[in-house]
Design a protein around this motif. Structure first.
Motif, mmCIF file in Angstrom:
data_model
loop_
_atom_site.group_PDB
_atom_site.id
_atom_site.type_symbol
_atom_site.label_atom_id
_atom_site.label_comp_id
_atom_site.label_asym_id
_atom_site.label_seq_id
_atom_site.Cartn_x
_atom_site.Cartn_y
_atom_site.Cartn_z
ATOM 1 N N LYS A 277 34.422 18.799 38.915
ATOM 2 C CA LYS A 277 33.111 18.786 39.574
ATOM 3 C C LYS A 277 32.615 17.356 39.794
ATOM 4 O O LYS A 277 32.628 16.537 38.881
ATOM 5 C CB LYS A 277 32.098 19.582 38.753
ATOM 6 N N ASP B 190 33.131 25.590 43.395
ATOM 7 C CA ASP B 190 33.047 25.754 44.843
ATOM 8 C C ASP B 190 33.627 24.489 45.469
ATOM 9 O O ASP B 190 33.006 23.420 45.393
ATOM 10 C CB ASP B 190 31.597 25.946 45.283
ATOM 11 N N HIS C 154 33.800 23.347 48.364
ATOM 12 C CA HIS C 154 33.042 22.705 49.435
ATOM 13 C C HIS C 154 31.661 22.235 48.981
ATOM 14 O O HIS C 154 30.997 21.498 49.720
ATOM 15 C CB HIS C 154 32.904 23.672 50.616
ATOM 16 N N GLU C 155 31.253 22.629 47.792
ATOM 17 C CA GLU C 155 29.952 22.215 47.265
ATOM 18 C C GLU C 155 30.084 21.307 46.053
ATOM 19 O O GLU C 155 29.332 20.325 45.909
ATOM 20 C CB GLU C 155 29.119 23.451 46.895
ATOM 21 N N ASP C 156 31.033 21.623 45.184
ATOM 22 C CA ASP C 156 31.163 20.880 43.922
ATOM 23 C C ASP C 156 32.092 19.678 44.024
ATOM 24 O O ASP C 156 32.161 18.862 43.097
ATOM 25 C CB ASP C 156 31.687 21.806 42.817
#
Length: 330
Positions: free
Chosen positions: A131, A158, A160-162
């Motif tokens: 992350k 995730d 694309h988020e993390d």
């Protein structure tokens, strides 16, 4: 005179039949396009080097086409009879409305073949360590990237988020990009992952193959028309492959490495052995050529999770297990 005519007739028949008999002993050529040259495909090279294809009367013309798109284009344009590539490509072809669908008939590998490589040594690695990091991933829509994202999501990440996810680097350039300083983590195939460890450029911290379960990662496939017209040749090809799969299961990593070394002249025998042992230990080499429904459904789940499943294609539509089952039975 009558005896002379009979003798001449017999001689003529012999002269006409001899070339036909010689032709019947000629091996059947099958042109195979492999998506890349990889130790991951060890059973294929064993089949070639041990003469298993020759034993079946098959002559394999092997060429490397470097990439899923190029491999499938080669197959569809009749530049090859058989392709060794990920099963997802057959689904993409079907979704584009192909009149002559591509059929999976013999599985070679049954897990993902990539490893998570960290720039720094991490003896106590945990997936949550990813992350906030920069992750150098694989091509969007390809099996390595889809499996990578699937595993990350299973680990509560995730992608694309993390992560700062990089996906715009060409497959062949990914190792050089990481070696040049791009990314904290990278998803790599062998032997590159082990080479990086040797040279201190990275450290293997996890296996995507171990985490993702069985999936038809690399499969021999052919157009339906070719399958219909060359059923006997496909059966012989599959039989030779199964012999190689059995041989691989019964022999050590060192013995396998010694057999396939001619296909990896730039890699020393010790490195090949390390890679073979790693793949064999985690069960990456399929033990038989059958692509079963559970593996097919796992593939679709991975593609669906990545948003890359164009349509729900049933196992019976694009997979032929009859030939593989007959080969094993006999």
């Amino acid at each position: 005179m009558k005896k002379l005519r009979l003798l001449l007739y017999a001689s003529l028949v012999f002269v006409l039949i001899l070339p036909l008999a010689a032709c019947s002993n000629e091996p059947t050529e099958i042109r195979v396009a492999e998506v890349t040259r990889s130790i991951f495909y060890a059973p294929q090279y064993v089949a070639l080097e041990k003469g298993f294809f020759e034993d079946e009367g098959i002559s394999v013309d092997l060429k490397t086409t470097w990439g899923g798109d190029k491999t499938m284009t080669t197959l569809l344009s009749d530049g090859a009879d058989v392709a060794l590539v990920g099963s997802e490509t057959s689904i993409y072809v079907k979704a584009r409305g192909a009149n002559d669908p591509v059929i999976n008939f013999a599985q070679l590998t049954q897990t993902d073949g990539t490893f998570l490589v960290a720039r720094e040594e991490q003896p106590d690695f945990k997936w949550e360590d990813l992350k906030g990091s920069t992750f150098l991933g694989q091509r969007k829509g390809g099996m390595p990237q889809m499996v990578g994202e699937y595993v990350l999501k299973q680990k509560g990440i995730d992608p694309h988020e993390d992560l700062n996810l990089i996906q715009n680097v060409e497959f062949a350039n990914i190792p050089n990009a990481f070696a040049s300083g791009t990314g904290d983590y990278v998803q790599l195939f062998e032997p590159t992952a082990s080479v990086f460890e040797r040279e201190g450029k990275g450290h293997i911290v996890a296996s995507f193959g171990t985490e993702s379960g069985h999936v038809p990662y690399t499969v021999f496939m052919a157009k339906q028309s070719y399958m219909n017209e060359n059923k006997e040749s496909i059966e012989k090809f599959t039989r030779a492959l199964h012999k190689a799969q059995t041989w691989v299961q019964e022999h050590s990593a060192k013995e396998i490495a010694e057999v396939i070394q001619p296909y990896f002249e730039d890699s020393d025998l010790e490195l090949i052995e390390i890679v073979v042992d790693r793949y064999k230990s985690q069960g990456s080499f399929a033990t038989d050529p059958i692509l079963d429904k559970e593996e097919w459904n796992n593939l679709k789940a991975i593609m669906d999770e990545a948003g890359e499943l164009p349509e729900d294609v049933q196992h019976s539509t694009l997979v032929n297990t009859d030939i593989a089952k007959d080969v094993i039975k006999k």
